[in-house]
Scaffold this active site. Structure first.
Site, mmCIF file in Angstrom:
data_model
loop_
_atom_site.group_PDB
_atom_site.id
_atom_site.type_symbol
_atom_site.label_atom_id
_atom_site.label_comp_id
_atom_site.label_asym_id
_atom_site.label_seq_id
_atom_site.Cartn_x
_atom_site.Cartn_y
_atom_site.Cartn_z
ATOM 1 N N CYS A 107 42.437 41.487 41.483
ATOM 2 C CA CYS A 107 41.854 40.979 40.246
ATOM 3 C C CYS A 107 40.319 40.942 40.331
ATOM 4 O O CYS A 107 39.675 41.971 40.348
ATOM 5 C CB CYS A 107 42.447 39.620 39.927
ATOM 6 S SG CYS A 107 42.257 39.085 38.228
ATOM 7 N N HIS A 108 39.722 39.743 40.397
ATOM 8 C CA HIS A 108 38.271 39.605 40.541
ATOM 9 C C HIS A 108 37.836 39.587 42.013
ATOM 10 O O HIS A 108 36.645 39.582 42.301
ATOM 11 C CB HIS A 108 37.775 38.331 39.852
ATOM 12 C CG HIS A 108 37.818 38.399 38.363
ATOM 13 N ND1 HIS A 108 38.981 38.250 37.644
ATOM 14 C CD2 HIS A 108 36.838 38.600 37.447
ATOM 15 C CE1 HIS A 108 38.727 38.350 36.353
ATOM 16 N NE2 HIS A 108 37.427 38.567 36.200
#
Length: 181
Positions: A107-108
Site C-alpha cells: 500500500c503506502h
C-alpha cells in the site's frame, strides 16, 4: 534456504498503520512459525488507523538489520509518512536492501523505499497515490496484486494481503539464511 519457521522477520510500524496490512501478514507469518519482531519509534503500544492496537516489541533505534532475515513494511497513510522522517527507520530499509534480504512493502509502505532510494530500476506497485512518487524515484510501476523484483515484493492494498504474504514468505524461504536460529 531456511523454512519460514526458522526465519526472523522485522516489521517497522508506528501509529497510523493500516490495521489489516500489519496484523494479517504478521499473523500469517507467526502461524507459519516465523519469529516476528515489531519495531516502532518507541517501545509502546501503537494504534492503527481503524482502531487496532498492538504493542511494539522493540524500538527502531535498538534493532539491526544483521539480526533479521527479512523486513516487512505495512501501509496506512500516516505510518510510512512518519517513519520516512526517522533516519534510523530509513537506514534499516537501506541496510536490508543493500544486503539483498527479502523486503515486503504494501500500500503506502513503499514510501519508505522511495525515501531510502531503493526503487530505482525496480518494478514495483503500491497504492495509486504513491505510484507517482515511485515513478519519480526511478521505478517502473505496474498494477498487480503482488510484484516481485529480486529481493523485493510490493502490493497495492488490503485486498492483496494473501498474494503479498504468500510472495513474501516465498522470498524469505528462497533467501540464504542470514541469522542463526
Amino acid at each position: 534456504m531456511p523454512p519460514i519457521s526458522q526465519s526472523r522477520v522485522l516489521i517497522l510500524a508506528t501509529d497510523g498503520f493500516e490495521d489489516s496490512e500489519l496484523l494479517e501478514p504478521r499473523r500469517r507469518l507467526i502461524d507459519a512459525g516465523a519469529h516476528v519482531v515489531l519495531a516502532a519509534p518507541e517501545a509502546r503500544e501503537i494504534a492503527g488507523d481503524k482502531g487496532a492496537r498492538i504493542a511494539a516489541d522493540a524500538r527502531i533505534d535498538a534493532v539491526r538489520a544483521d539480526d533479521f532475515d527479512a523486513l516487512m513494511l505495512p501501509g496506512g497513510t500516516k505510518n510510512p509518512d512518519k517513519l520516512r522522517t526517522i533516519p534510523e527507520a530509513v537506514g534499516l530499509v537501506r541496510a536490508f536492501m543493500a544486503a539483498e534480504k527479502p523486503v515486503g512493502a504494501i500500500c503506502h509502505g513503499p514510501w519508505l523505499l522511495v525515501e531510502a532510494d531503493a526503487v530505482r530500476g525496480r518494478t514495483v506497485t503500491g497504492w495509486p497515490s504513491v505510484r507517482t512518487d515511485l515513478r519519480n524515484a526511478g521505478a517502473q510501476v505496474v498494477d498487480r496484486e503482488a510484484v516481485v523484483d529480486g529481493n523485493l515484493v510490493t502490493s497495492r492494498n488490503p485486498d492483496d494481503i494473501p498474494a503479498f504474504t504468500g510472495a513474501f514468505i516465498s522470498l524469505v524461504e528462497k533467501a540464504p539464511a542470514s541469522v542463526p536460529v
